[in-house]
Design a protein around this motif. Sequence first.
Motif, PDB file in Angstrom:
ATOM      1  N   ALA A 200       0.813  -1.218   0.000  1.00 32.63           N
ATOM      2  CA  ALA A 200       0.000   0.000   0.000  1.00 32.63           C
ATOM      3  C   ALA A 200       0.844   1.264   0.000  1.00 32.63           C
ATOM      4  CB  ALA A 200      -0.937   0.003   1.205  1.00 32.63           C
ATOM      5  N   GLU A 202       3.682   4.031  -0.972  1.00 35.79           N
ATOM      6  CA  GLU A 202       4.235   4.557  -2.224  1.00 35.79           C
ATOM      7  C   GLU A 202       5.232   5.671  -1.901  1.00 35.79           C
ATOM      8  OE1 GLU A 202       5.155   4.303  -5.847  1.00 35.79           O
ATOM      9  OE2 GLU A 202       3.414   3.132  -5.212  1.00 35.79           O
ATOM     10  N   HIS A 204       7.199   1.831  -2.137  1.00 38.45           N
ATOM     11  CA  HIS A 204       7.120   0.657  -1.288  1.00 38.45           C
ATOM     12  C   HIS A 204       8.258   0.667  -0.266  1.00 38.45           C
ATOM     13  CE1 HIS A 204       3.997  -0.630  -3.814  1.00 38.45           C
ATOM     14  NE2 HIS A 204       4.706  -1.237  -4.761  1.00 38.45           N
ATOM     15  N   ASP A 215       0.873   6.934   6.297  1.00 41.63           N
ATOM     16  CA  ASP A 215      -0.452   6.378   6.589  1.00 41.63           C
ATOM     17  C   ASP A 215      -1.037   5.780   5.313  1.00 41.63           C
ATOM     18  OD1 ASP A 215      -2.819   5.654   7.762  1.00 41.63           O
ATOM     19  OD2 ASP A 215      -3.626   7.681   7.936  1.00 41.63           O
ATOM     20  N   PRO A 216      -0.379   4.734   4.746  1.00 41.45           N
ATOM     21  CA  PRO A 216      -0.713   4.280   3.389  1.00 41.45           C
ATOM     22  C   PRO A 216      -2.099   3.659   3.243  1.00 41.45           C
ATOM     23  CG  PRO A 216       0.810   2.751   4.444  1.00 41.45           C
ATOM     24  CD  PRO A 216       0.699   3.933   5.350  1.00 41.45           C
ATOM     25  N   LEU A 217      -2.703   3.206   4.328  1.00 42.83           N
ATOM     26  CA  LEU A 217      -3.999   2.541   4.220  1.00 42.83           C
ATOM     27  C   LEU A 217      -5.161   3.446   4.616  1.00 42.83           C
ATOM     28  CD1 LEU A 217      -3.035  -1.014   5.521  1.00 42.83           C
ATOM     29  CD2 LEU A 217      -3.690  -0.381   3.212  1.00 42.83           C
ATOM     30  N   SER A 218      -4.900   4.724   4.685  1.00 36.12           N
ATOM     31  CA  SER A 218      -5.966   5.664   5.024  1.00 36.12           C
ATOM     32  C   SER A 218      -7.061   5.625   3.952  1.00 36.12           C
ATOM     33  CB  SER A 218      -5.405   7.082   5.140  1.00 36.12           C
ATOM     34  OG  SER A 218      -6.434   8.006   5.380  1.00 36.12           O
ATOM     35  N   GLY A 219      -8.299   5.387   4.366  1.00 32.49           N
ATOM     36  CA  GLY A 219      -9.419   5.362   3.444  1.00 32.49           C
ATOM     37  C   GLY A 219      -9.470   4.150   2.535  1.00 32.49           C
ATOM     38  N   ARG A 220      -8.724   3.085   2.877  1.00 32.06           N
ATOM     39  CA  ARG A 220      -8.665   1.909   1.994  1.00 32.06           C
ATOM     40  C   ARG A 220      -9.683   0.829   2.367  1.00 32.06           C
ATOM     41  NH1 ARG A 220      -3.734   1.907  -0.881  1.00 32.06           N
ATOM     42  NH2 ARG A 220      -4.481  -0.010  -1.886  1.00 32.06           N
ATOM     43  N   GLY A 221     -10.550   1.073   3.348  1.00 35.60           N
ATOM     44  CA  GLY A 221     -11.674   0.197   3.649  1.00 35.60           C
ATOM     45  C   GLY A 221     -11.299  -1.235   3.946  1.00 35.60           C
ATOM     46  N   HIS A 223      -9.271  -3.352   2.517  1.00 33.98           N
ATOM     47  CA  HIS A 223      -7.833  -3.632   2.498  1.00 33.98           C
ATOM     48  C   HIS A 223      -7.232  -3.349   3.869  1.00 33.98           C
ATOM     49  CE1 HIS A 223      -3.677  -2.933   0.384  1.00 33.98           C
ATOM     50  NE2 HIS A 223      -3.629  -3.831   1.337  1.00 33.98           N
ATOM     51  N   ALA A 224      -7.548  -2.191   4.424  1.00 31.82           N
ATOM     52  CA  ALA A 224      -7.020  -1.828   5.738  1.00 31.82           C
ATOM     53  C   ALA A 224      -7.526  -2.774   6.819  1.00 31.82           C
ATOM     54  CB  ALA A 224      -7.405  -0.382   6.074  1.00 31.82           C
TER      55      ALA A 224
END
Length: 518
Positions: A200, A202, A204, A215-221, A223-224
């Motif tokens: 997640a 970027e 990597h 905070d790469p998974l912010s808003g990823r639903g 997946h997070a």
Amino acid sequence: MLTVLVFLPLLTAGVLLLAPRAVPDRACVPVWLAAAGAELVLVVIIWLGFAPGEGIQYAQRTRWIPGAGVGYHVGVDGLSLPLVALTCVLFLAAAVHSLRRRTATGTGTGTGPGAGGGPPRVRAWVCLFLFLQTVCLGLFTALDLILFFVFFDLSIVGMYFVIAGWGHGERARAAALKFFLYTFVGSLALLLGFIGLYLAAEPHTFDLTDLARQDPLSGRGAHAALVLLAVGTGLAVKTPAVPFHTWLPPAHTEAPAAGSAILAGVLLKMGTYGFVRIAMPLLPGVWRQYALVFLVVGALSAVYGALVALGQSDVKRMIAYTSVNHMGYVILALGAAGVVSGTDEQARSLAVTGATVQMVSHGLITGALFLLSGVLWDRAGGHRIADFSGLAVPAPRFAAATAVGAFAAIGLPGFSGFIAEFQIFTGSLGSQPVATAVALTGILITAALFLRALHRMLLGPARLPDTVRTGGFGDLTAAETAATVPLLGLSLAIGIVPRFLLDVIEPAARTLTGLVAR
């Protein structure tokens, strides 16, 4: 300096393994004692040079597997430094405790080298604990997910050999296998979560500081949520939290006393530390979303661990289940820190501070209690509560130390447990009164079970099992006293003058709650 602190024990183990066989095995424990003492001196120097509130310090970073975004990155902050210090203290206590066994012939029933019969294997015992010390220090200082995972997995291997090699017969090997399988499966789930974070990000990367900024998974639903499920499962198995706790009682019951002290005092903290170092700062949004789950798991673990401990007839199993209880308080506090809506930032920070103090407090108190339980095995070859009575007469020092350890574990004012639990419940009660009230009942049950054990074993007419050697039940030796009493003394010091510890933890706790709330 931090790299020296981490790898000095491993270097010492390498020297002992490569030393000529003409060097007697009985010299190995004093060498371990010297290395553990040097480690404690180094951590005191680091502590004195640490500036609270300044974030990660003593950091060292270099390329390791650059094509995969993996680096050797270590450092300490206010959340990790207390656990680094705890590790050094407990391994020094284990080394002191092993002094009494360095000349063992393998014919006794002790819990150190030579336990269970056969050759003492002192050199292997010492090298294994030195290896474990490097692994534990490496994990608590790791700032790269793969580096964290490597040390996490190696701790499983090291403790497996401690339990299987020096435990109590065939049951020890079965307990070691169960421990290994449970925790190894948990580590695989953890690795999957780490890969999810890496993909997640970027660019990597597995670097913790870079991931916290992104905070790469912010808003990823979904997946997070899946990443949190993987990371949370792996860490919950290690903690252990209900329902992933079933490996713990047999592992503790069959392990040698020093192994149990390190397993409870240090290795269990790898799980709870992983929550504050990885799950909360790297997955803040989904942590807030599922905070209620952790609150429920924490409250359930606290009450269930205490209730099952109350029903135990074996001292070591009883202490093992109280570990489930005490780690439940930690998870409760961390869950409460994730409830941002309608809560006070100071209360959430207080809950995280209490959780960290609880990790340190539990390590000191439970480490001492497991070392003291080893005295029972060493003298009588068993830990059944019903087999002992009136021990205060033949062994007053043992009785006094056990009583102090039990009252400290209850959370009596004046000990570190009170400081930790007071902060946990104060920080959690305002936002989560129901879960906190449920968890509070664990204190009453824990008090009942420890007082029952003390009354049955220490008071009343003298009664000893037939397995006690000629000469009766001996009191604590100088090595056993030196290994356990300082741990209880540190718990007392934290309980009376906690500022030296709280001043280090509180700024880092505020930083963590800020990351969770962003």
